[in-house]
Design an enzyme around this catalytic site. Structure first.
Site, mmCIF file in Angstrom:
data_model
loop_
_atom_site.group_PDB
_atom_site.id
_atom_site.type_symbol
_atom_site.label_atom_id
_atom_site.label_comp_id
_atom_site.label_asym_id
_atom_site.label_seq_id
_atom_site.Cartn_x
_atom_site.Cartn_y
_atom_site.Cartn_z
ATOM 1 N N SER A 1 -1.454 -0.782 -4.679
ATOM 2 C CA SER A 1 -2.421 -0.426 -4.062
ATOM 3 C C SER A 1 -1.926 0.984 -3.259
ATOM 4 C CB SER A 1 -3.596 -1.069 -3.462
ATOM 5 O OG SER A 1 -4.839 -0.703 -2.528
ATOM 6 N N LYS B 1 0.679 -0.625 -0.463
ATOM 7 C CA LYS B 1 0.232 -0.056 -0.045
ATOM 8 C C LYS B 1 0.977 1.579 -0.144
ATOM 9 C CE LYS B 1 -3.657 1.654 1.979
ATOM 10 N NZ LYS B 1 -4.979 1.039 3.276
#
Lengths: 371, 371, 371, 371
Positions: free
Chosen positions: B226, B156
């Site tokens: 992401s 992330k």
């Protein structure tokens, strides 16, 4: 003897007929032999999908250069909107001609048109019977006697419009529904049940007006139906195997129980001589002429127990989700995305699944003919 | 020895934490062992998808009943919006605990957090290097020495906002892009290249600021990244195989060359002991713990030569089409739709394809241990 | 004497409660006085709009820092999804307190909760009666005796779920519909008819189970109803004018006959002292506290004779089109896009139109008080 | 003297030419006099909107029954997709003929075609100059000398395709963008700046390649441009007032500063003799022949300070939101939804706003001619 030809032609836009014209131009297609054109167009496949009409308009204009108006009008055109995921827009031209060889049984194509349906009969048993009779005629036209030799029945059926409803009601009749969108589903369902009746998949006494569009346990494994506003009769195309036909093409079918039930399709491919071990090889894909399938979201909101969100999505219609997903599963199996996956599968295969037809070039036979 | 546990939990809504709570309640999950939670939520997966934040909010509230705030904040939560087709919303909870047996090598989970990234470094080589160092730390945390034993790296990463851009520019710096949406792709891409660097998939001299987000020939086959607005550092979770871990879980990976390239995934399944002959059987599906994949539309507008319409569809974003279609292909292979298929695959797998990880319960070993 | 306060607070995301918290923090809002919070959130306003629940979740969490659980639960929260066009996400907080002056009549706010509705009564006359009684109670709570002094009744009503239907059927009862989506419309319609009954807009003998959701000629000009899954009773908020209340706020209402019927709204604005000559001026907009309206696509597919395509659009739901368009018309009139335009207007205003309420700060009275 | 005629014709579908054919059939329209046809069609107005091409195809087929191919090809057809909200699909046919009276000044219509644009000039100053020259020619064709008498310039301009880019690059040239979608905006913007140059709204020295598509402070208040793949030149239609023309039609224009800035349009209506007091009356609507407007979402994400969500909506494109909302505002003002509201307003009006033209039948003059 007769011979069926099936041409799969990629399109660059809904009105792209350049591929068809090129094949007519160099003699690969004889326009006089065309009996039906199926097409995947890139609209949404729902109410406001004008890519279908645009495609039909362009096809008719192109064919009019080669055929008289009556002949153009006699060609069944079944456009299915929606190339979700990587599904690829294309046309499938069904042509009949004389055989150059005598090596049947082979793919047979039969056609029939029913008479006009009265609006009050749409979506009711009268339509079921009318279609069943039409399927029998199309089988006869194809030279197929045994229903077991029929592998796919593509039907274009009518729908109700405000005018048609008014006309029926002016005569004191009632219609099955006053919702014109709903009438499309009822007509598709009744037509599919007509196929089931003609092919002996369901017996007449199991059907009634009340079950049409409601009892999802009753279905044909070989029907693919589509409603269009431009007709009040039914255009019926039967695909099957017949000894009266020869040539390199063969057809088989499968029924998917749900959107990812690819094993029956694999088995159909194997019956047609494909290894189908995971995915068709490039060489095998050359032999795959066309795959036609029906896809729909299961009404229970579950796929093998897992929740899906297709029916609750107010941004993308469920039919679009279903075509993309089943299309992905079938493309994973076949290795190609030029697949005719269409929606609206009332009484066509089980709830959430659908019928699949595969048209292929047969394997070369060994000299002794013992393959 | 350590042991990894992976729990796949179906959800009924973005904020449904009842399944997680039940498993904590009956002891199947020890909240103190949770290192990361991945989730598929049912939004559009694009800019205005609030189902991801809603899910994270609900998860954090639920975990707060069991853990101190610091511990809750330390759990990486990676929500991926978009359950197109029949993809099914679910959570994947990654937990670490002590081993009850000593039968490794087994699935190992390693974590690391980088320091905060300055906005002017986002999407540039500085981010690549920062991530590469973080991956090395996470490998160390997992007890994995050989990069070949790493099968998936979930990251992330941050993104740019108007405020962050302003802050950098106030210091006289420039940012890689002033388009905040674009910054997400650049951060995902730079993070993926960081993985490739750490794992030796690409050498540093082949990379530069100029190729990030542009040269699709450079990619990691094991990165899944992401971007999220809530962090300025990187949360890194490495999944691999290690002799320092035991337990029933194993992991392997594959790279799909395009949306329907399922054969490498089948081969990975076979390496994990699945027959994978067409589709996993119900019994085999019990052994499949989680499948994580990246999907994207190929930028050439073609899949194996056939035109797709994903990139020209102004009604449905191309990423949604791609998830549905690749999801269908993978569901056809595995027989389940509870798959973690996410989009945004910059430098993650080849153009139009993507990396896939499979976590499974290993087959019971024969008594002699010679399987 | 009592005094109503109405706060319109812009939000930056569905879960943005920073504006509310700031106003509580500096004393402009007393959380103990809040009786209802209405909100426009930026989801699609349809089935899979999770922005509403996300907003409610954030609001309840924020209020829990100031109020005991019972008090939080007692606040009616009515989130309306859909900020199409330039409609702007915001909250409207309705607060009751003690008056500092005695210069009524002024805006009065009354609340009531009905008891739980049995599922078999939803969408039927039993619900109409229950709501009518609740409206009478809320009027009493507001100190309003004459129904002519009521200008808006906001109601949150229940809907059917599969579980609720099953429970009713297990007791041998039938429900008005087994389609859960349809049950929302029926509950909204029955609740609106309950308002019409309580306010004397329609007499009871003109209503029956059969007309609910069907006879669009029966409607309330002051009802605004919304269905939610989280309750089985009705939360009722009455807005009107009462001599028992004082303060600077006043309310009036209008009924739009179609999506662009702005003249009745202009007339209401003029009754409240606005020039409303083309568009409110910036100074006038300062006096406009809140505008609440219902919008829907007319079922005839025409607006003043011109065909619209809202009902045939399978890409964007008709309710979204309607909010955008009516929102544009009302924003053109008022000069602001921070308007509470919501959909689902069954029995709320005529077919294609809807009720509108305007809350404003009154013009300063002249010293003699003779304005 | 010449006389302009403008016919607004409702359509029932993108390919509905029955209204046009009826007016040709009964002599109300002389096909030989048609110079341009503008149309609102019901697609999404974005990349995959095939309703525009479908409409053009049907129009050309219909006109071919009356005109030789060259004449059909010479008619400018500008289809604008997107009838969001209640905007109503319709055609606007611009016709030139001989005057039966001599009571000008009146609406004048001038046309011009530029030569083909080289791909490397698209979106650059060369296009600006080419269009400016074309506008001058069209003014001359219209008999308009003073730029102040020009009220609207509708232009159809080319765009880049992969082929055109390749052709230019093969010659060693570079193009302004290799993104074909982006090229549409650049061409629209350059064409609008060409109008601004011709009309003296902006001086040449204020423009350069660098500001095209970037500097939103530079705009024409009378340009409306649209890009189409089927041409490489520019079709230019100028609408203005000229003493060389007579007849009942007049034109004026306004510039909206944002999507709800209706007051300038009201003032234009008043200049044309409408009371425009809130909303046109039915009688006044009879006099309103056509309203043409450009709408777009403001790039700042705010309308008069209030956040809008158009630019972050990944389900509905921002242009669709903008047309619906501005369309609602203009329909609220005019009382009709048969409005030509189109998107893509680069350099056409200020950021978030756009030019509006109103064509009306003039009020009957008093006998003394002193009105």
């Amino acid at each position: 003897m007769r011979q069926a030809k099936v041409h799969r032609i990629a399109t660059r836009a809904p009105d792209d007929v350049s591929g068809l014209q090129a094949m007519i131009g160099d003699g690969r297609i004889d326009p006089a032999g065309i009996v039906a054109i199926l097409g995947k167009t890139e609209g949404n496949g729902c109410v406001n999908d004008f890519t279908r009409a645009f495609a039909v308009s362009a096809l008719k204009a192109a064919l009019s250069a080669h055929l008289p108006p009556d002949a153009v009008a006699g060609i069944a055109t079944v456009m299915s909107g929606g190339t979700e995921g990587a599904l690829s827009p294309h046309l499938i031209v069904l042509e009949r001609g004389s055989a150059t060889t005598s090596d049947g049984p082979a793919l047979a194509i039969g056609c029939a048109h029913t008479g006009d349906l009265a609006p009050e009969h749409l979506g009711r048993m009268a339509e079921v019977w009318m279609v069943a009779e039409g399927v029998a005629k199309a089988m006869h036209d194809a030279g197929i006697e045994d229903p077991a030799d029929v592998h796919f029945v593509q039907i274009k059926c009518p729908l109700l419009t405000a005018e048609r409803i008014a006309e029926a009601e002016a005569r004191g009749e009632t219609v099955a529904t006053r919702d014109t969108l709903k009438s499309m589903g009822l007509a598709r369902g009744a037509s599919a049940l007509g196929v089931a009746l003609a092919l002996g998949e369901i017996e007449a006494h199991a059907m009634s007006d009340a079950i049409i569009g409601r009892d999802t346990s009753l279905w044909s494994g070989r029907a693919s139906t589509s409603a269009g506003v431009e007709l009040m009769n039914h255009e019926i195309v039967v695909l099957g195997m017949s000894k009266a036909w020869s040539g390199p093409l063969v057809v088989d079918h499968a029924v998917m129980a749900d959107a990812i039930d690819i094993l029956p399709v694999r088995d159909a491919l194997r019956r047609l001589g494909f290894a189908a071990d995971g995915q068709l090889t490039p060489a095998e894909r050359e032999r795959l002429v066309a795959l036609l399938a029906k896809a729909e979201p299961g009404t229970a909101g579950r796929l093998r127990g897992a929740r899906h969100t297709m029916l609750d999505d107010s941004d993308i219609s469920a039919t679009r989700h279903a075509r993309a997903f089943a299309g992905g599963a079938l493309a994973g199996l076949t290795g190609t995305s030029e697949l005719f996956v269409s929606g609206g599968a009332e009484h066509q295969g089980p709830n959430g699944g659908g019928p699949v037809a595969v048209i292929a070039r047969r394997l070369p036979r060994s000299p002794e003919g013992d393959s």
